[in-house]
Structure formats: structure tokens, C-alpha cells
Scaffold this motif. Structure first.
Motif, PDB file in Angstrom:
ATOM      1  N   TRP A  35     -24.743 -25.453  91.403  1.00 44.57           N
ATOM      2  CA  TRP A  35     -25.116 -24.053  91.598  1.00 44.57           C
ATOM      3  C   TRP A  35     -23.859 -23.303  92.005  1.00 44.57           C
ATOM      4  CZ3 TRP A  35     -29.943 -22.742  90.201  1.00 44.57           C
ATOM      5  CH2 TRP A  35     -30.865 -23.781  90.076  1.00 44.57           C
TER       6      TRP A  35
ATOM      7  N   ARG B   1     -22.252 -19.592  93.037  1.00 50.65           N
ATOM      8  CA  ARG B   1     -22.578 -18.243  93.496  1.00 50.65           C
ATOM      9  C   ARG B   1     -21.335 -17.368  93.372  1.00 50.65           C
ATOM     10  NH1 ARG B   1     -26.578 -16.359  98.033  1.00 50.65           N
ATOM     11  NH2 ARG B   1     -26.155 -14.145  97.869  1.00 50.65           N
ATOM     12  N   SER B   2     -21.482 -16.229  92.696  1.00 51.04           N
ATOM     13  CA  SER B   2     -20.356 -15.320  92.510  1.00 51.04           C
ATOM     14  C   SER B   2     -20.131 -14.493  93.771  1.00 51.04           C
ATOM     15  CB  SER B   2     -20.610 -14.388  91.322  1.00 51.04           C
ATOM     16  OG  SER B   2     -21.587 -13.424  91.665  1.00 51.04           O
TER      17      SER B   2
ATOM     18  N   SER C 282     -24.554 -13.208  92.595  1.00 53.37           N
ATOM     19  CA  SER C 282     -25.323 -13.799  91.498  1.00 53.37           C
ATOM     20  C   SER C 282     -25.192 -15.312  91.550  1.00 53.37           C
ATOM     21  CB  SER C 282     -24.811 -13.295  90.151  1.00 53.37           C
ATOM     22  OG  SER C 282     -24.976 -11.913  90.042  1.00 53.37           O
ATOM     23  N   THR C 283     -26.224 -16.008  91.138  1.00 46.74           N
ATOM     24  CA  THR C 283     -26.212 -17.466  91.118  1.00 46.74           C
ATOM     25  C   THR C 283     -26.282 -17.956  89.679  1.00 46.74           C
ATOM     26  OG1 THR C 283     -27.326 -17.516  93.252  1.00 46.74           O
ATOM     27  CG2 THR C 283     -27.358 -19.545  91.976  1.00 46.74           C
ATOM     28  N   PHE C 284     -25.407 -18.888  89.339  1.00 46.97           N
ATOM     29  CA  PHE C 284     -25.345 -19.445  87.996  1.00 46.97           C
ATOM     30  C   PHE C 284     -25.525 -20.954  88.048  1.00 46.97           C
ATOM     31  CE2 PHE C 284     -22.774 -15.636  88.133  1.00 46.97           C
ATOM     32  CZ  PHE C 284     -23.234 -14.940  87.021  1.00 46.97           C
TER      33      PHE C 284
ATOM     34  N   MET D 214     -24.216 -24.389  86.559  1.00 46.94           N
ATOM     35  CA  MET D 214     -23.099 -24.990  85.843  1.00 46.94           C
ATOM     36  C   MET D 214     -23.409 -26.454  85.568  1.00 46.94           C
ATOM     37  SD  MET D 214     -19.099 -25.250  86.850  1.00 46.94           S
ATOM     38  CE  MET D 214     -18.880 -26.956  87.298  1.00 46.94           C
TER      39      MET D 214
ATOM     40  N   TYR E  52     -21.883 -23.251  81.237  1.00 43.34           N
ATOM     41  CA  TYR E  52     -22.969 -22.449  81.803  1.00 43.34           C
ATOM     42  C   TYR E  52     -24.044 -22.316  80.734  1.00 43.34           C
ATOM     43  CZ  TYR E  52     -19.641 -21.407  85.469  1.00 43.34           C
ATOM     44  OH  TYR E  52     -18.748 -21.524  86.510  1.00 43.34           O
TER      45      TYR E  52
ATOM     46  N   ARG F 197     -27.378 -21.680  78.484  1.00 46.12           N
ATOM     47  CA  ARG F 197     -28.370 -20.616  78.383  1.00 46.12           C
ATOM     48  C   ARG F 197     -29.696 -21.167  78.899  1.00 46.12           C
ATOM     49  NH1 ARG F 197     -28.518 -16.222  74.193  1.00 46.12           N
ATOM     50  NH2 ARG F 197     -30.522 -15.242  74.596  1.00 46.12           N
TER      51      ARG F 197
END
Length: 68
Positions: free
Chosen positions: A22, A24-25, A29-31, A33, A46, A48
Motif C-alpha cells: 500500500w 500513500r502519496s 491518496s492510497t495506491f 503496488m 500499479y 488497474r
């Protein structure tokens, strides 16, 4: 990660995969990976979401959503 985590249905297989990280920018925002992407170009760094099919999926027993 934010106080409200996305539902597992929105994330798909990555929600409980052993290879997820996980991210976090700075803006909050959380993405999601995929750590498999570091050594295998078949996996998106990352992906879809939601991920419904993944040959590299391995279910984890770790229930901490912020594991790295």
C-alpha cells in the motif's frame, strides 16, 4: 492509509495478496503496488483495479492492510 479503506470488492485479489504494498502519496491518496513487478515485467507496478485474475496471486494470512 486513510481511515476508510476501500472495500475488498473494489480492489479484487490485491486486497489479500502477499505481494501487495500500500503506497500513500503526499496528497493522501492510497495506491496498490504489486511487488512482483520489481522482478517480473508481466505484472503491472500499479495494476488497474479491481484485479479479478492474476497468475502471481498468493493469499496472505497477514490481516494488516498497511503491510509493506
Amino acid at each position: 492509509m486513510s481511515d476508510v479503506a476501500p472495500a475488498a470488492e473494489q480492489i479484487g485479489l490485491c486486497s489479500d495478496c502477499a505481494h501487495v504494498r500500500w503506497v500513500r502519496s503526499e496528497r493522501g491518496s492510497t495506491f496498490v503496488m504489486c511487488r512482483r513487478s520489481a522482478g517480473d515485467e508481466r505484472y503491472a507496478r500499479y495494476p488497474r483495479l479491481p484485479v479479478r485474475v492474476c497468475s502471481g496471486y498468493e493469499r496472505t494470512t497477514d490481516r494488516n492492510p498497511e503491510r509493506e
